[in-house]
Design a protein around this motif. Structure first.
Motif, PDB file in Angstrom:
ATOM      1  N   GLU A  17      60.963  69.276 100.272  1.00 26.93           N
ATOM      2  CA  GLU A  17      60.176  70.418  99.796  1.00 26.93           C
ATOM      3  C   GLU A  17      59.125  70.829 100.823  1.00 26.93           C
ATOM      4  OE1 GLU A  17      57.132  71.575  96.117  1.00 26.93           O
ATOM      5  OE2 GLU A  17      58.253  69.680  96.084  1.00 26.93           O
ATOM      6  N   PHE A  18      58.454  69.854 101.427  1.00 27.42           N
ATOM      7  CA  PHE A  18      57.410  70.168 102.404  1.00 27.42           C
ATOM      8  C   PHE A  18      57.990  70.826 103.662  1.00 27.42           C
ATOM      9  CE2 PHE A  18      55.033  66.227 100.672  1.00 27.42           C
ATOM     10  CZ  PHE A  18      54.469  66.988  99.653  1.00 27.42           C
ATOM     11  N   LEU A  19      59.173  70.372 104.080  1.00 25.54           N
ATOM     12  CA  LEU A  19      59.703  70.805 105.375  1.00 25.54           C
ATOM     13  C   LEU A  19      60.783  71.888 105.291  1.00 25.54           C
ATOM     14  CD1 LEU A  19      59.914  67.377 107.228  1.00 25.54           C
ATOM     15  CD2 LEU A  19      58.116  69.097 107.337  1.00 25.54           C
ATOM     16  N   ALA A  20      61.140  72.276 104.091  1.00 23.43           N
ATOM     17  CA  ALA A  20      62.152  73.331 103.949  1.00 23.43           C
ATOM     18  C   ALA A  20      61.784  74.611 104.692  1.00 23.43           C
ATOM     19  CB  ALA A  20      62.410  73.616 102.461  1.00 23.43           C
ATOM     20  N   PRO A  21      60.517  75.046 104.675  1.00 23.58           N
ATOM     21  CA  PRO A  21      60.182  76.258 105.425  1.00 23.58           C
ATOM     22  C   PRO A  21      60.412  76.144 106.928  1.00 23.58           C
ATOM     23  CG  PRO A  21      58.475  75.764 103.814  1.00 23.58           C
ATOM     24  CD  PRO A  21      59.380  74.569 103.862  1.00 23.58           C
ATOM     25  N   VAL A  22      60.374  74.930 107.458  1.00 30.31           N
ATOM     26  CA  VAL A  22      60.588  74.717 108.894  1.00 30.31           C
ATOM     27  C   VAL A  22      62.075  74.728 109.229  1.00 30.31           C
ATOM     28  CG1 VAL A  22      60.332  73.085 110.798  1.00 30.31           C
ATOM     29  CG2 VAL A  22      58.456  73.402 109.171  1.00 30.31           C
ATOM     30  N   HIS A  70      48.969  69.700 106.421  1.00 25.72           N
ATOM     31  CA  HIS A  70      48.928  68.295 106.021  1.00 25.72           C
ATOM     32  C   HIS A  70      49.407  68.197 104.584  1.00 25.72           C
ATOM     33  CE1 HIS A  70      46.479  64.430 105.036  1.00 25.72           C
ATOM     34  NE2 HIS A  70      47.726  64.147 105.344  1.00 25.72           N
ATOM     35  N   HIS A  71      50.523  67.512 104.395  1.00 24.74           N
ATOM     36  CA  HIS A  71      51.097  67.328 103.063  1.00 24.74           C
ATOM     37  C   HIS A  71      51.012  65.852 102.691  1.00 24.74           C
ATOM     38  CE1 HIS A  71      52.765  71.394 103.227  1.00 24.74           C
ATOM     39  NE2 HIS A  71      53.162  71.107 104.456  1.00 24.74           N
ATOM     40  N   ILE A  72      50.831  65.595 101.410  1.00 25.81           N
ATOM     41  CA  ILE A  72      50.721  64.213 100.943  1.00 25.81           C
ATOM     42  C   ILE A  72      51.791  63.932  99.891  1.00 25.81           C
ATOM     43  CG2 ILE A  72      49.245  62.489  99.864  1.00 25.81           C
ATOM     44  CD1 ILE A  72      46.834  63.906 101.002  1.00 25.81           C
ATOM     45  N   VAL A  73      52.648  62.992 100.212  1.00 24.50           N
ATOM     46  CA  VAL A  73      53.668  62.529  99.272  1.00 24.50           C
ATOM     47  C   VAL A  73      52.994  61.683  98.200  1.00 24.50           C
ATOM     48  CG1 VAL A  73      55.669  61.006  99.002  1.00 24.50           C
ATOM     49  CG2 VAL A  73      55.526  62.548 100.988  1.00 24.50           C
ATOM     50  N   LYS A  74      53.318  61.955  96.947  1.00 22.04           N
ATOM     51  CA  LYS A  74      52.811  61.145  95.842  1.00 22.04           C
ATOM     52  C   LYS A  74      53.887  60.140  95.458  1.00 22.04           C
ATOM     53  CE  LYS A  74      49.821  64.825  94.124  1.00 22.04           C
ATOM     54  NZ  LYS A  74      48.642  64.226  94.768  1.00 22.04           N
ATOM     55  N   SER A  75      53.558  58.868  95.572  1.00 27.88           N
ATOM     56  CA  SER A  75      54.563  57.834  95.351  1.00 27.88           C
ATOM     57  C   SER A  75      53.889  56.506  95.037  1.00 27.88           C
ATOM     58  CB  SER A  75      55.438  57.675  96.602  1.00 27.88           C
ATOM     59  OG  SER A  75      56.353  56.620  96.458  1.00 27.88           O
ATOM     60  N   ILE A  76      54.541  55.682  94.231  1.00 26.42           N
ATOM     61  CA  ILE A  76      54.027  54.331  93.991  1.00 26.42           C
ATOM     62  C   ILE A  76      54.476  53.374  95.084  1.00 26.42           C
ATOM     63  CG2 ILE A  76      54.068  54.691  91.495  1.00 26.42           C
ATOM     64  CD1 ILE A  76      56.478  52.723  91.430  1.00 26.42           C
ATOM     65  N   HIS A  77      55.344  53.824  96.002  1.00 28.64           N
ATOM     66  CA  HIS A  77      56.036  52.903  96.902  1.00 28.64           C
ATOM     67  C   HIS A  77      55.320  52.609  98.207  1.00 28.64           C
ATOM     68  CE1 HIS A  77      59.382  52.767  94.217  1.00 28.64           C
ATOM     69  NE2 HIS A  77      59.592  54.053  94.306  1.00 28.64           N
ATOM     70  N   GLY A  78      54.197  53.245  98.485  1.00 23.86           N
ATOM     71  CA  GLY A  78      53.469  52.940  99.703  1.00 23.86           C
ATOM     72  C   GLY A  78      54.150  53.464 100.955  1.00 23.86           C
ATOM     73  N   HIS A  79      53.947  52.761 102.053  1.00 22.65           N
ATOM     74  CA  HIS A  79      54.434  53.208 103.370  1.00 22.65           C
ATOM     75  C   HIS A  79      55.927  53.529 103.366  1.00 22.65           C
ATOM     76  CE1 HIS A  79      54.426  53.581 107.713  1.00 22.65           C
ATOM     77  NE2 HIS A  79      55.374  52.663 107.827  1.00 22.65           N
TER      78      HIS A  79
END
Length: 333
Positions: A325-330, A304-313
Motif C-alpha cells: 500500500e505504501f509503495l504502490a504509487p512508486v 515516512h510510513h510506519i507499518v503497524k504490526s505486533i511482529h517487530g523488526h
C-alpha cells in the motif's frame, strides 16, 4: 589479502548467478585484495529495456527474492506483484561475503558497509546502468541503500530503506558486539547467535500470540523449540565467516561520513521513502522520524510510513500488504 571458498552445507545452484570480478581492490580500511567476486541475479525485463530496481537483502539473506520455495520477498517481487518483473528489470545482489555464491571473507573487519555500496555501484556501472529507478532493501539491505544514495546522490530516483537507518546506532552496535562474542566463544556459535538475534527481530506480543505458552509433544515449551529450529536451520545453510562479515557490516553503517554532519543529506537528489515498523526495537521508528524531519528541513523530497504490526523488526518480511500500500504509487504509477 584474499577471500576464501565457502564450506556451506546447503548446495546452492549457481547456474543463475552472475559474477563481477574486481582486481586489486583497496578497502576503506586500507587493505588490498588481489581479487574479489561479487554475485547477483537479474529478474524480469532485460537490462536497458526497462527501469532498473536494485534489491539488497538482510543479514542472513541472499539474491533469491522470488523463487517459489525460498524466495524471501516473493510476495512483493515477481510477475504482477508490487515490483512487477513484467515491467521492471530487477537486480538482486549477494552482499559480499554472504557465502551464497560460494565465497567468504576471512578478515571480515577489513570491510565496512561503504565498501559494499561502492562495489555494487561498480557492478551497476559495468552493466551500463546510468540510473536506478529505485534501490530498496530491508534491515542491512536498507542501510546499504542509504550508503549508495549518499555516495552517488544523483544515481537513484527512489531510495527506499525499510526497517533500517543511515547509521549504526549504539543499540545496534551493542547488539552486534554480543553477537560477535557468541560467534567467537560459544560451543554452538551459529545456533546460539541466531537464537539470541531472533528475540530482537520479534516482540513479546508476537511470540505470545504465536505460542500461547504451549508445549510440544516432548513436553518442551514451543517457543524454545522454535528458537532451536531457527538455530539449526541457519547452521545448515550459513557459515560463521558469513555471520561475522554481515554482523560487522551492520555495525559500520555511516552514510554521512566520519563527521556525521546532517547537512550532508541535502546532497541527495532522490526521493527518500522510509518505511519503519512501530514495534521494531532493532531499528526504531523514532530514529527514522528524526531523519524525516531533518530531510524536511533540508528540502529533500521524502516520505515516512510506519507499518503497524505486533511482529517487530521481522515485519518487513511479514506485513506485505501494508508495504504494498505504501509503495504502490512508486511502482504502479
Amino acid at each position: 589479502m584474499q577471500f576464501i571458498g565457502a564450506g556451506l552445507k546447503e548446495k546452492v545452484d549457481n547456474s543463475e548467478l552472475k559474477f563481477h570480478t574486481f582486481n586489486n581492490y583497496e578497502t576503506y580500511t586500507g587493505k588490498n585484495y588481489e581479487q574479489l567476486k561479487m554475485s547477483y541475479q537479474i529478474f524480469g525485463k532485460a537490462l536497458s529495456s526497462a527501469p532498473v530496481i536494485a534489491i539488497n537483502h538482510a543479514l542472513t539473506g541472499n539474491s533469491d527474492v522470488i523463487s517459489e520455495k525460498k524466495g524471501w520477498w516473493k510476495d512483493l517481487v515477481g510477475p504482477n506483484k508490487l515490483i512487477d518483473t513484467n515491467r521492471y528489470s530487477v537486480i538482486a545482489f549477494n552482499i559480499l561475503g554472504n557465502g551464497y555464491d560460494g565465497h567468504l571473507i576471512e578478515n571480515y573487519k577489513d570491510f565496512i558497509a561503504k565498501d559494499i555500496a561502492r562495489l555494487q555501484y561498480e557492478v551497476l556501472s559495468s552493466l551500463g546502468i546510468k540510473k536506478l529507478y529505485a534501490s530498496i532493501g530491508g534491515s542491512l539491505g536498507g542501510c546499504l541503500t542509504w550508503e549508495l544514495a549518499m555516495m552517488k546522490p544523483n544515481f537513484i530516483e527512489y531510495v527506499i530503506p525499510i526497517a533500517s537507518d543511515w547509521k549504526s546506532s549504539d543499540w545496534i552496535v551493542g547488539h552486534n558486539s554480543v553477537q560477535e562474542s557468541i560467534l567467537q566463544n560459544s560451543k554452538k556459535p551459529l545456533e546460539d547467535a541466531r537464537k539470541m538475534a531472533m528475540l530482537f527481530y520479534r516482540t513479546p506480543h508476537s511470540l505470545g500470540k504465536k505460542f500461547e505458552r504451549t508445549l510440544n509433544d516432548k513436553g518442551e515449551r514451543n517457543v524454545a523449540s522454535w528458537l532451536n529450529h531457527h538455530g539449526e536451520k541457519l547452521k545448515s545453510r550459513f557459515a560463521i565467516e558469513s555471520y561475522l562479515m554481515m554482523n560487522n557490516l551492520l555495525s559500520t553503517v555511516n552514510a554521512l561520513e566520519e563527521d556525521q554532519n546532517p547537512d550532508r543529506l541535502k546532497s541527495i537528489k532522490s526521493k527518500v521513502i522510509q518505511i519503519s515498523i512501530d514495534t521494531d526495537f532493532f531499528f526504531i521508528a523514532d530514529e527514522n522520524s528524526k531523519t524525516a524531519k531533518l530531510l524536511d528541513n533540508l528540502n529533500v523530497r521524502n516520505e515516512h510510513h510506519i507499518v503497524k504490526s505486533i511482529h517487530g523488526h521481522d515485519a518487513f518480511l511479514i506485513e506485505h500488504e501494508q508495504i504494498t500500500e505504501f509503495l504502490a504509487p512508486v511502482f504502479r504509477e
